[in-house]
Motif scaffolding. Structure first.
Motif, PDB file in Angstrom:
ATOM      1  N   ASP A   1       0.823  -1.205   0.000  1.00 18.81           N
ATOM      2  CA  ASP A   1       0.000   0.000   0.000  1.00 18.81           C
ATOM      3  C   ASP A   1       0.861   1.260   0.000  1.00 18.81           C
ATOM      4  O   ASP A   1       0.755   2.101   0.882  1.00 18.81           O
ATOM      5  N   LEU A   2       1.700   1.410  -1.004  1.00 13.04           N
ATOM      6  CA  LEU A   2       2.646   2.528  -1.053  1.00 13.04           C
ATOM      7  C   LEU A   2       1.935   3.880  -1.118  1.00 13.04           C
ATOM      8  O   LEU A   2       2.305   4.821  -0.404  1.00 13.04           O
ATOM      9  N   ILE A   3       0.920   3.981  -1.944  1.00 13.11           N
ATOM     10  CA  ILE A   3       0.205   5.252  -2.085  1.00 13.11           C
ATOM     11  C   ILE A   3      -0.486   5.628  -0.776  1.00 13.11           C
ATOM     12  O   ILE A   3      -0.440   6.786  -0.350  1.00 13.11           O
ATOM     13  N   LEU A   4      -1.083   4.660  -0.118  1.00 14.31           N
ATOM     14  CA  LEU A   4      -1.739   4.914   1.161  1.00 14.31           C
ATOM     15  C   LEU A   4      -0.724   5.348   2.225  1.00 14.31           C
ATOM     16  O   LEU A   4      -0.970   6.295   2.985  1.00 14.31           O
ATOM     17  N   ARG A   5       0.415   4.699   2.262  1.00 11.92           N
ATOM     18  CA  ARG A   5       1.438   5.044   3.246  1.00 11.92           C
ATOM     19  C   ARG A   5       2.002   6.440   3.008  1.00 11.92           C
ATOM     20  O   ARG A   5       2.142   7.226   3.950  1.00 11.92           O
ATOM     21  N   VAL A   6       2.327   6.762   1.789  1.00  3.29           N
ATOM     22  CA  VAL A   6       2.870   8.087   1.473  1.00  3.29           C
ATOM     23  C   VAL A   6       1.807   9.158   1.699  1.00  3.29           C
ATOM     24  O   VAL A   6       2.090  10.219   2.266  1.00  3.29           O
ATOM     25  N   GLY A   7       0.584   8.874   1.279  1.00  8.10           N
ATOM     26  CA  GLY A   7      -0.505   9.830   1.494  1.00  8.10           C
ATOM     27  C   GLY A   7      -0.751  10.096   2.977  1.00  8.10           C
ATOM     28  O   GLY A   7      -0.977  11.238   3.384  1.00  8.10           O
ATOM     29  N   THR A   8      -0.671   9.044   3.778  1.00 10.40           N
ATOM     30  CA  THR A   8      -0.855   9.211   5.219  1.00 10.40           C
ATOM     31  C   THR A   8       0.265  10.050   5.820  1.00 10.40           C
ATOM     32  O   THR A   8       0.018  10.941   6.634  1.00 10.40           O
ATOM     33  N   LYS A   9       1.500   9.790   5.413  1.00  8.21           N
ATOM     34  CA  LYS A   9       2.617  10.585   5.916  1.00  8.21           C
ATOM     35  C   LYS A   9       2.485  12.055   5.529  1.00  8.21           C
ATOM     36  O   LYS A   9       2.888  12.937   6.283  1.00  8.21           O
ATOM     37  N   LEU A  10       1.932  12.308   4.362  1.00 12.04           N
ATOM     38  CA  LEU A  10       1.766  13.693   3.918  1.00 12.04           C
ATOM     39  C   LEU A  10       0.618  14.405   4.628  1.00 12.04           C
ATOM     40  O   LEU A  10       0.706  15.595   4.917  1.00 12.04           O
ATOM     41  N   ILE A  11      -0.450  13.685   4.925  1.00 10.17           N
ATOM     42  CA  ILE A  11      -1.647  14.344   5.456  1.00 10.17           C
ATOM     43  C   ILE A  11      -1.665  14.441   6.986  1.00 10.17           C
ATOM     44  O   ILE A  11      -2.344  15.316   7.541  1.00 10.17           O
ATOM     45  N   LEU A  12      -0.913  13.588   7.693  1.00  7.54           N
ATOM     46  CA  LEU A  12      -0.946  13.609   9.162  1.00  7.54           C
ATOM     47  C   LEU A  12      -0.585  14.970   9.766  1.00  7.54           C
ATOM     48  O   LEU A  12      -1.278  15.431  10.677  1.00  7.54           O
ATOM     49  N   PRO A  13       0.469  15.647   9.316  1.00  3.86           N
ATOM     50  CA  PRO A  13       0.754  16.962   9.905  1.00  3.86           C
ATOM     51  C   PRO A  13      -0.375  17.962   9.692  1.00  3.86           C
ATOM     52  O   PRO A  13      -0.654  18.794  10.565  1.00  3.86           O
ATOM     53  N   PHE A  14      -1.039  17.883   8.562  1.00  2.00           N
ATOM     54  CA  PHE A  14      -2.138  18.805   8.285  1.00  2.00           C
ATOM     55  C   PHE A  14      -3.369  18.488   9.142  1.00  2.00           C
ATOM     56  O   PHE A  14      -4.107  19.395   9.525  1.00  2.00           O
ATOM     57  N   ILE A  15      -3.583  17.218   9.439  1.00  2.00           N
ATOM     58  CA  ILE A  15      -4.681  16.847  10.333  1.00  2.00           C
ATOM     59  C   ILE A  15      -4.429  17.433  11.722  1.00  2.00           C
ATOM     60  O   ILE A  15      -5.322  18.030  12.332  1.00  2.00           O
ATOM     61  N   LEU A  16      -3.204  17.286  12.220  1.00  2.00           N
ATOM     62  CA  LEU A  16      -2.875  17.836  13.535  1.00  2.00           C
ATOM     63  C   LEU A  16      -2.914  19.355  13.532  1.00  2.00           C
ATOM     64  O   LEU A  16      -3.357  19.980  14.505  1.00  2.00           O
ATOM     65  N   LEU A  17      -2.475  19.965  12.452  1.00  2.00           N
ATOM     66  CA  LEU A  17      -2.539  21.426  12.342  1.00  2.00           C
ATOM     67  C   LEU A  17      -3.992  21.900  12.327  1.00  2.00           C
ATOM     68  O   LEU A  17      -4.335  22.908  12.963  1.00  2.00           O
ATOM     69  N   PHE A  18      -4.855  21.181  11.644  1.00  2.62           N
ATOM     70  CA  PHE A  18      -6.273  21.530  11.634  1.00  2.62           C
ATOM     71  C   PHE A  18      -6.893  21.367  13.018  1.00  2.62           C
ATOM     72  O   PHE A  18      -7.732  22.173  13.425  1.00  2.62           O
ATOM     73  N   ALA A  19      -6.457  20.339  13.757  1.00  2.00           N
ATOM     74  CA  ALA A  19      -6.949  20.161  15.133  1.00  2.00           C
ATOM     75  C   ALA A  19      -6.559  21.366  15.986  1.00  2.00           C
ATOM     76  O   ALA A  19      -7.373  21.864  16.773  1.00  2.00           O
ATOM     77  N   LEU A  20      -5.339  21.845  15.828  1.00  4.58           N
ATOM     78  CA  LEU A  20      -4.921  23.036  16.569  1.00  4.58           C
ATOM     79  C   LEU A  20      -5.706  24.270  16.142  1.00  4.58           C
ATOM     80  O   LEU A  20      -6.066  25.109  16.973  1.00  4.58           O
ATOM     81  N   TYR A  21      -5.980  24.385  14.847  1.00  4.87           N
ATOM     82  CA  TYR A  21      -6.778  25.514  14.363  1.00  4.87           C
ATOM     83  C   TYR A  21      -8.176  25.484  14.987  1.00  4.87           C
ATOM     84  O   TYR A  21      -8.683  26.508  15.457  1.00  4.87           O
ATOM     85  N   VAL A  22      -8.791  24.327  14.987  1.00  4.33           N
ATOM     86  CA  VAL A  22     -10.128  24.197  15.572  1.00  4.33           C
ATOM     87  C   VAL A  22     -10.084  24.514  17.066  1.00  4.33           C
ATOM     88  O   VAL A  22     -10.976  25.173  17.598  1.00  4.33           O
ATOM     89  N   GLN A  23      -9.017  24.078  17.734  1.00  2.00           N
ATOM     90  CA  GLN A  23      -8.869  24.351  19.164  1.00  2.00           C
ATOM     91  C   GLN A  23      -8.777  25.857  19.429  1.00  2.00           C
ATOM     92  O   GLN A  23      -9.475  26.389  20.275  1.00  2.00           O
ATOM     93  N   PHE A  24      -7.911  26.539  18.718  1.00  2.00           N
ATOM     94  CA  PHE A  24      -7.682  27.952  18.997  1.00  2.00           C
ATOM     95  C   PHE A  24      -8.748  28.859  18.393  1.00  2.00           C
ATOM     96  O   PHE A  24      -8.900  30.002  18.819  1.00  2.00           O
ATOM     97  N   HIS A  25      -9.478  28.371  17.411  1.00  2.00           N
ATOM     98  CA  HIS A  25     -10.539  29.167  16.803  1.00  2.00           C
ATOM     99  C   HIS A  25     -11.862  28.978  17.539  1.00  2.00           C
ATOM    100  O   HIS A  25     -12.832  29.671  17.262  1.00  2.00           O
ATOM    101  N   GLY A  26     -11.907  28.072  18.498  1.00  2.00           N
ATOM    102  CA  GLY A  26     -13.140  27.759  19.215  1.00  2.00           C
ATOM    103  C   GLY A  26     -13.719  28.928  19.986  1.00  2.00           C
ATOM    104  O   GLY A  26     -14.913  28.954  20.278  1.00  2.00           O
TER     105      GLY A  26
END
Length: 138
Positions: free
Chosen positions: A4-29
């Motif tokens: 699952d190379l595409i899934l693994r690379v895609g996950t590595k690319l999107i994880l920082p953005f998921i965490l960044l979005f969580a922080l945005y939602v936290q501070f924008h609350g």
């Protein structure tokens, strides 16, 4: 899972953005929809995605189960401690006006601490639930 190379690379690319979005939602609350609960669920989803893609062992390296289980009461303690601080300073429970040099800054600090406690508790609870279900069949 090794194919699952595409899934693994895609996950590595999107994880920082998921965490960044969580922080945005936290501070924008404070200013719109969002806050500790929503940010906690988003942060936990990053751990769950990592576990689904790379295996449960990879998730345990990032967020060990013992740490996750300690974070659940830590968030509650932060929430409750913010309220007790107001009581100890002669005001009502969760009265944030006494937490800083003026009422406005105290209110901002109190909301931040309460939302941080909710984020920690929700993220760790969701992760602990996932770990419990994922390890059930082992």
């Amino acid at each position: 899972m090794s194919l699952d190379l595409i899934l693994r690379v895609g996950t590595k690319l999107i994880l920082p953005f998921i965490l960044l979005f969580a922080l945005y939602v936290q501070f924008h609350g404070d200013y719109g929809p969002g806050g500790g609960f929503q940010a906690g669920v988003i942060a936990a989803s990053a751990i769950i995605l990592l576990s689904i893609t790379f295996g449960l062992e990879a998730a345990h390296r990032i967020a060990p189960q013992s740490l996750v289980e300690r974070m659940i009461p830590l968030g509650v303690l932060i929430y409750a401690g913010t309220g007790v601080a107001g009581l100890l300073m002669g005001k009502n429970y969760l009265d944030y006006s006494v937490l800083a040099h003026d009422a406005v800054h105290g209110h901002e600090l109190g909301i931040f601490l309460v939302e941080a406690g909710v984020l920690i508790t929700v993220a760790s609870t969701m992760t602990a639930l996932f770990y419990a279900f994922a390890e059930r069949g082992r």
